[in-house]
Design an enzyme around this catalytic site. Sequence first.
Site, PDB file in Angstrom:
ATOM      1  N   LYS A 199       0.881  -1.179   0.000  1.00  0.00           N
ATOM      2  CA  LYS A 199       0.000   0.000   0.000  1.00  0.00           C
ATOM      3  C   LYS A 199       0.914   1.224   0.000  1.00  0.00           C
ATOM      4  CE  LYS A 199      -1.875   3.080   1.942  1.00  0.00           C
ATOM      5  NZ  LYS A 199      -1.721   4.506   1.526  1.00  0.00           N
ATOM      6  N   GLU A 255       9.195   1.339  11.156  1.00  0.00           N
ATOM      7  CA  GLU A 255      10.296   2.253  10.795  1.00  0.00           C
ATOM      8  C   GLU A 255       9.710   3.657  10.860  1.00  0.00           C
ATOM      9  OE1 GLU A 255      13.421   1.489  10.016  1.00  0.00           O
ATOM     10  OE2 GLU A 255      13.465  -0.558   9.278  1.00  0.00           O
ATOM     11  N   CYS A 285      13.487  10.449   7.091  1.00  0.00           N
ATOM     12  CA  CYS A 285      13.345   9.952   8.469  1.00  0.00           C
ATOM     13  C   CYS A 285      14.612  10.191   9.259  1.00  0.00           C
ATOM     14  CB  CYS A 285      13.004   8.478   8.459  1.00  0.00           C
ATOM     15  SG  CYS A 285      14.193   7.481   7.558  1.00  0.00           S
ATOM     16  N   GLU A 293       9.778  16.209  15.267  1.00  0.00           N
ATOM     17  CA  GLU A 293      10.173  15.998  13.876  1.00  0.00           C
ATOM     18  C   GLU A 293       9.420  17.018  13.007  1.00  0.00           C
ATOM     19  OE1 GLU A 293       8.732  12.492  11.725  1.00  0.00           O
ATOM     20  OE2 GLU A 293      10.792  12.115  11.093  1.00  0.00           O
TER      21      GLU A 293
HETATM   22  P1  NAD Z   1       2.266   8.638   7.426  1.00  0.00           P
HETATM   23  O1  NAD Z   1       2.410   7.868   8.677  1.00  0.00           O
HETATM   24  O2  NAD Z   1       1.294   9.738   7.369  1.00  0.00           O
HETATM   25  O3  NAD Z   1       1.882   7.654   6.212  1.00  0.00           O
HETATM   26  C1  NAD Z   1       2.641   6.482   5.954  1.00  0.00           C
HETATM   27  C2  NAD Z   1       1.749   5.461   5.289  1.00  0.00           C
HETATM   28  O4  NAD Z   1       0.734   5.054   6.217  1.00  0.00           O
HETATM   29  C3  NAD Z   1       1.017   5.982   4.059  1.00  0.00           C
HETATM   30  O5  NAD Z   1       0.959   4.963   3.079  1.00  0.00           O
HETATM   31  C4  NAD Z   1      -0.392   6.263   4.596  1.00  0.00           C
HETATM   32  O6  NAD Z   1      -1.387   6.186   3.615  1.00  0.00           O
HETATM   33  C5  NAD Z   1      -0.536   5.136   5.600  1.00  0.00           C
HETATM   34  N1  NAD Z   1      -1.552   5.365   6.641  1.00  0.00           N
HETATM   35  C6  NAD Z   1      -2.045   6.545   7.097  1.00  0.00           C
HETATM   36  N2  NAD Z   1      -3.003   6.327   8.029  1.00  0.00           N
HETATM   37  C7  NAD Z   1      -3.095   4.988   8.174  1.00  0.00           C
HETATM   38  C8  NAD Z   1      -3.891   4.139   8.999  1.00  0.00           C
HETATM   39  N3  NAD Z   1      -4.786   4.629   9.854  1.00  0.00           N
HETATM   40  N4  NAD Z   1      -3.713   2.798   8.909  1.00  0.00           N
HETATM   41  C9  NAD Z   1      -2.798   2.280   8.061  1.00  0.00           C
HETATM   42  N5  NAD Z   1      -2.038   3.029   7.235  1.00  0.00           N
HETATM   43  C10 NAD Z   1      -2.170   4.370   7.298  1.00  0.00           C
HETATM   44  O7  NAD Z   1       3.755   9.118   7.066  1.00  0.00           O
HETATM   45  P2  NAD Z   1       4.204  10.000   5.847  1.00  0.00           P
HETATM   46  O8  NAD Z   1       3.793  11.407   6.094  1.00  0.00           O
HETATM   47  O9  NAD Z   1       3.832   9.358   4.567  1.00  0.00           O
HETATM   48  O10 NAD Z   1       5.804   9.854   5.976  1.00  0.00           O
HETATM   49  C11 NAD Z   1       6.546  10.627   6.832  1.00  0.00           C
HETATM   50  C12 NAD Z   1       6.938   9.858   8.084  1.00  0.00           C
HETATM   51  O11 NAD Z   1       7.583   8.633   7.734  1.00  0.00           O
HETATM   52  C13 NAD Z   1       7.948  10.615   8.905  1.00  0.00           C
HETATM   53  O12 NAD Z   1       7.614  10.532  10.266  1.00  0.00           O
HETATM   54  C14 NAD Z   1       9.257   9.885   8.609  1.00  0.00           C
HETATM   55  O13 NAD Z   1      10.232  10.042   9.610  1.00  0.00           O
HETATM   56  C15 NAD Z   1       8.789   8.485   8.482  1.00  0.00           C
HETATM   57  N6  NAD Z   1       9.761   7.655   7.743  1.00  0.00           N
HETATM   58  C16 NAD Z   1      10.512   6.736   8.416  1.00  0.00           C
HETATM   59  C17 NAD Z   1      11.470   5.983   7.751  1.00  0.00           C
HETATM   60  C18 NAD Z   1      12.339   4.988   8.482  1.00  0.00           C
HETATM   61  O14 NAD Z   1      13.004   4.208   7.835  1.00  0.00           O
HETATM   62  N7  NAD Z   1      12.380   4.985   9.801  1.00  0.00           N
HETATM   63  C19 NAD Z   1      11.648   6.159   6.372  1.00  0.00           C
HETATM   64  C20 NAD Z   1      10.869   7.098   5.717  1.00  0.00           C
HETATM   65  C21 NAD Z   1       9.918   7.839   6.416  1.00  0.00           C
END
Ligand code: NAD
Length: 482
Positions: free
Chosen positions: A178, A253, A287, A384
């Site tokens: 997804k 992650e 991240c 963050e």
């Molecule tokens: P997000 O958590 O808003 O979304 C991530 C994913 O989760 C998307 O596909 C989104 O559609 C999905 N999602 C949203 N609500 C959901 C729910 N209720 N149930 C299941 N899935 C759901 O994050 P974002 O804004 O896309 O990305 C930014 C974040 O990701 C930052 O906090 C960043 O630090 C983190 N990140 C971490 C890593 C790592 O390796 N640790 C890598 C990249 C990004």
Amino acid sequence: MRELWFETDRCFIGGVWQPPASRDFLAVENPSTGAPIGSIARGKVADIDAAVTAADEARQGSWGRMTATERGRVLTRIGQFVRGRAETLARIEATDVGKPLTQARSDAMTLARYLEFYGGAADKVMGHSLPYMDGYTVYTLREPHGVTGHIIPWNYPMQIIGRSVGAALAMGNACVLKPAEEACLTALAFAKLAEEAGLPDGALNVVPGLGDEAGAALASHPGVDHISFTGSLSVGRKVQAEAARHVAPVTLELGGKSPQIVFADADLDAALPFLVNGGLQNAGQTCSASSRILVERRLYDELVERMAGAYRALWVGPALEDLNLGPLISSRQKEIVLDYLGKGQDLETAAEGRIIGNAPAGGYYVAPRLLTRVPPGHRLAQEEIFGPVQVVIPFADEEEAVSIANGTGYGLVAAVWTRDGARQMRMARKLRAGQVYLNNYGAGGGVELPFGGVGLSGHGREKGFEALYGFSVLKTVAARHG
Ligand code: NAD
């Protein structure tokens, strides 16, 4: 977008490109201009159900019957296809995510590297035989979980697909991916290349859609045996709670507030590009962005002056113009970052980068900003921001540096710049982080290096060989033969 050689408004389920059951779609936006550039499927529960069923069938069918060597061969072949289309993938990613073309090119090559790495590793994961009582033979087997769910963010789609889907497929799992609603074109392109390279139907399924629809449906699906989630802390908490209902293991992650710690004896010439790029790559939407620079007081003025000089030379503009920074992903993300900057008005701005004069008015541009003399407890030094903002915090000695570095609850990445070898070893042990870099930042992003967080940055490891353990289950076989 002329680079696209496939329909984008489809789900990929069981080897078939099909519209979402609801016939609902979402617009795709180019963050460099704010203009619509196409549409994607708005997958929901029914599409996730179909994808999980298709994955389960693949696992029990041709994909599940392949030997590890055959699986490795397929992955390696997908890697070759990715290399063959690397420039196309990079242009799609740059346009969809807004990252400068050079960074998108590097992401495409990293995706190819993951597939080569996991293609080669697929038949090298072994169990053990164990010494035990007389009359017994005991050994362990590494088996796939079954169906794995992959929920990924928009900031590095290609890299995250490589490290999570690549490793899961290598172990023989069948995947349901997804991608994030803000950027899923390269996830679809990847599925297309996997199909062209001969990945059996159902081994990889892609369902684009909103987080609280398709994402939530995947996280809570009882047919999913393992969830790999990369994204924000708040959504990670929800995903883990959903998966807990059917006791599925979860890899999280999440985000970070990663420090680079610079001691007075550091080689500042060597450190400078890492200090700036580590914080501003992908406009700070990383991240592991080094959003905090901790500097020993004696070096404070010199470091701020040199970093400020580097900031003044930065240019922000459309992704395909390939400047230092592109736009942020969305108007929402821009608002979040501007809101944080508003909360930092009490702080000193040492320098800002510049947005080019002819940047499209509809793009989500924010000039990078370096904030100095920031108290470690300030919101901008604790939360963050996920934008092009770095804070500089002075410290007196090693003890204070460790206390500030470990003082946010996050624990993703930390770097230490010092020529003192003994201090390097002490710091590496004292820092609470999944990764510690000594006199570098990010270690070149090598696919071989295990990666993951502690504390609020999550748990479990992806990347490297270690990921293959996470995407498999250990079974113990004990035979009594007298
Ligand atoms: P997000 O958590 O808003 O979304 C991530 C994913 O989760 C998307 O596909 C989104 O559609 C999905 N999602 C949203 N609500 C959901 C729910 N209720 N149930 C299941 N899935 C759901 O994050 P974002 O804004 O896309 O990305 C930014 C974040 O990701 C930052 O906090 C960043 O630090 C983190 N990140 C971490 C890593 C790592 O390796 N640790 C890598 C990249 C990004």
